[in-house]
Design a protein around this motif. Sequence first.
Motif, PDB file in Angstrom:
ATOM      1  N   UNK A 223      24.174 -33.210 -21.733  1.00  0.00           N
ATOM      2  CA  UNK A 223      24.383 -34.533 -21.143  1.00  0.00           C
ATOM      3  C   UNK A 223      25.648 -34.644 -20.299  1.00  0.00           C
ATOM      4  N   UNK A 224      26.595 -33.759 -20.485  1.00  0.00           N
ATOM      5  CA  UNK A 224      27.769 -33.741 -19.616  1.00  0.00           C
ATOM      6  C   UNK A 224      27.636 -32.652 -18.556  1.00  0.00           C
ATOM      7  N   UNK A 225      27.133 -31.502 -18.984  1.00  0.00           N
ATOM      8  CA  UNK A 225      27.149 -30.347 -18.071  1.00  0.00           C
ATOM      9  C   UNK A 225      25.831 -30.176 -17.324  1.00  0.00           C
ATOM     10  N   UNK A 226      24.727 -30.616 -17.905  1.00  0.00           N
ATOM     11  CA  UNK A 226      23.441 -30.523 -17.216  1.00  0.00           C
ATOM     12  C   UNK A 226      22.776 -29.169 -17.317  1.00  0.00           C
ATOM     13  N   UNK A 227      22.926 -28.503 -18.467  1.00  0.00           N
ATOM     14  CA  UNK A 227      22.319 -27.160 -18.620  1.00  0.00           C
ATOM     15  C   UNK A 227      20.796 -27.228 -18.507  1.00  0.00           C
ATOM     16  N   UNK A 228      20.233 -26.215 -17.841  1.00  0.00           N
ATOM     17  CA  UNK A 228      18.764 -26.108 -17.753  1.00  0.00           C
ATOM     18  C   UNK A 228      18.181 -25.603 -19.060  1.00  0.00           C
ATOM     19  N   UNK A 229      18.925 -24.731 -19.727  1.00  0.00           N
ATOM     20  CA  UNK A 229      18.454 -24.144 -20.994  1.00  0.00           C
ATOM     21  C   UNK A 229      19.629 -24.088 -21.968  1.00  0.00           C
ATOM     22  N   UNK A 230      19.311 -23.850 -23.248  1.00  0.00           N
ATOM     23  CA  UNK A 230      20.359 -23.682 -24.257  1.00  0.00           C
ATOM     24  C   UNK A 230      20.355 -22.249 -24.772  1.00  0.00           C
ATOM     25  N   UNK A 231      21.496 -21.581 -24.670  1.00  0.00           N
ATOM     26  CA  UNK A 231      21.663 -20.256 -25.274  1.00  0.00           C
ATOM     27  C   UNK A 231      21.776 -20.459 -26.778  1.00  0.00           C
ATOM     28  N   UNK A 232      20.788 -20.017 -27.510  1.00  0.00           N
ATOM     29  CA  UNK A 232      20.616 -20.283 -28.950  1.00  0.00           C
ATOM     30  C   UNK A 232      20.091 -21.712 -29.151  1.00  0.00           C
ATOM     31  N   UNK A 233      20.992 -22.706 -29.221  1.00  0.00           N
ATOM     32  CA  UNK A 233      20.540 -24.085 -29.453  1.00  0.00           C
ATOM     33  C   UNK A 233      19.925 -24.277 -30.824  1.00  0.00           C
ATOM     34  N   UNK A 234      20.072 -23.256 -31.672  1.00  0.00           N
ATOM     35  CA  UNK A 234      19.366 -23.254 -32.965  1.00  0.00           C
ATOM     36  C   UNK A 234      19.806 -24.414 -33.862  1.00  0.00           C
ATOM     37  N   UNK A 268      13.347 -28.730 -22.973  1.00  0.00           N
ATOM     38  CA  UNK A 268      14.530 -27.868 -22.751  1.00  0.00           C
ATOM     39  C   UNK A 268      14.301 -26.543 -23.475  1.00  0.00           C
ATOM     40  N   UNK A 269      14.316 -25.437 -22.757  1.00  0.00           N
ATOM     41  CA  UNK A 269      14.081 -24.151 -23.407  1.00  0.00           C
ATOM     42  C   UNK A 269      15.219 -23.768 -24.371  1.00  0.00           C
ATOM     43  N   UNK A 270      14.836 -23.321 -25.556  1.00  0.00           N
ATOM     44  CA  UNK A 270      15.796 -22.818 -26.543  1.00  0.00           C
ATOM     45  C   UNK A 270      15.707 -21.295 -26.536  1.00  0.00           C
ATOM     46  N   UNK A 271      16.821 -20.648 -26.213  1.00  0.00           N
ATOM     47  CA  UNK A 271      16.837 -19.173 -26.191  1.00  0.00           C
ATOM     48  C   UNK A 271      17.201 -18.698 -27.600  1.00  0.00           C
ATOM     49  N   UNK A 272      16.237 -18.662 -28.476  1.00  0.00           N
ATOM     50  CA  UNK A 272      16.517 -18.321 -29.876  1.00  0.00           C
ATOM     51  C   UNK A 272      16.607 -16.809 -30.055  1.00  0.00           C
ATOM     52  N   UNK A 273      17.549 -16.388 -30.909  1.00  0.00           N
ATOM     53  CA  UNK A 273      17.829 -14.973 -31.117  1.00  0.00           C
ATOM     54  C   UNK A 273      17.901 -14.749 -32.631  1.00  0.00           C
ATOM     55  N   UNK A 274      16.758 -14.561 -33.295  1.00  0.00           N
ATOM     56  CA  UNK A 274      16.740 -14.582 -34.760  1.00  0.00           C
ATOM     57  C   UNK A 274      17.698 -13.596 -35.439  1.00  0.00           C
ATOM     58  N   UNK A 302      11.806 -19.935 -27.209  1.00  0.00           N
ATOM     59  CA  UNK A 302      11.634 -18.569 -26.701  1.00  0.00           C
ATOM     60  C   UNK A 302      12.321 -17.602 -27.675  1.00  0.00           C
ATOM     61  N   UNK A 303      11.878 -16.351 -27.669  1.00  0.00           N
ATOM     62  CA  UNK A 303      12.433 -15.336 -28.582  1.00  0.00           C
ATOM     63  C   UNK A 303      13.234 -14.328 -27.767  1.00  0.00           C
TER      64      UNK A 303
END
Length: 368
Positions: A223-234, A268-274, A302-303
């Motif tokens: 909401x401040x930066x306007x990211x297209x995706x989240x790295x992890x975001x878990x 919003x894509x979540x770049x999940x890294x289990x 996403x994985x």
Amino acid sequence: MPVELNRDTILRAPKVLLHDHLDGGLRPQTIIDLAAEIGYDKLPSTDAAELGRWFAEAADSGSLERYLETFDHTVAVMQTVGGLRRVASECAQDLAADGVVYAEVRWAPEQHVSEGLTLPQVVDAVLAGFADGVAVAAERGYTIRVGALATAMRHAARSREIAELAVAYRDHGVVGFDIAGAEAGFPPTRHLDAFEYLRRENYHFTIHAGEAFGLPSIWEALQWCGADRLGHGVRIVDDIAVTGSTLDEHVDSARLGRLSQYVRDKRIPLELCPSSNVQTGAAPSIAAHPIGLLRRLHFRVTVNTDNRLMSDTSMTKEMLLLTEAFGYSWSDLQWLTVNAMKSAFIAFDERLAIINAQIKPGYADLLA
Ligand SMILES: O=c1[nH]cnc2c1ncn2[C@H]1C[C@H](O)[C@@H](CO)O1
Ligand SMILES: [Zn+2]
């Protein structure tokens, strides 16, 4: 009858990888070779198998800060044009052999100038390495496309400069921007200037957020930066209230807060890294990883591998672990793969072309 799901068949399935660090995916032998070439004598071992184990064990620390310390060694041997080029070439080759058809690989150019390279020399070396690796993979019968993401380090103050570097290379293979590094104490809004510049340039970026720090970091990133995706975001699961003890009960009882509702509504894509999340303590285990709930609630999941060396992993392994933990079928794996391709930073028509020419036919063969 669908083809049986196992390591060999998952290896053959087309895969898409959006979150992979170049300096987190070196072959152990390459680290040893490059260290010898430049006279770097701080490696904990000069035996490849032992060095590989050292990285996985040292990274398995339960803390992101300690996990990140292991990168001192990989970054140290990536300070020359030849070293960067070799690492990037091998990265593309290794991903292709893992069945990856599209990858976005990130690294922080500012960490590769300590022995005198300029930022453009660093980027040129990495892009040349990717091109070389893609060509080698093609000779072996693999089709892969690799895009680069330029990362700025969150504790440093070069994000605007790196953002400008990324934009300068937008037509030469750098498809997006990212910030990484320790999260607690370094909120994404420290780099607002870079993100505002990127938005004015119609450029794409992802932000590591919601890994070691929770909802405020995700909220700022979006909401401040306007990211297209989240790295992890878990850690978005912190905004989902559940009752009961089984996954089914969690799904049935889930109540989304305003931020998680927004993330799901906006796709919003979540770049999940289990595996990486288990190592840094962001998730207790693969079986208890929030990906189970988030996938069932139809978040755009996403994985990803994050760091293949530190997590001793590959896309095949991450997908295998998920099939074992959650009983995923080929259609789940296809859904995750198409999600990732839709979320890529290359042009829409290019994403569709990969979905139609490679992903769908590949899974059709496995589902048939
Ligand atoms: O999972 C991560 N979270 C935050 N930072 C990370 C993670 N994995 C790697 N990095 C850092 C260490 C690398 O040197 C840097 C650029 O790839 O990004
Ligand atoms: Zn990462």
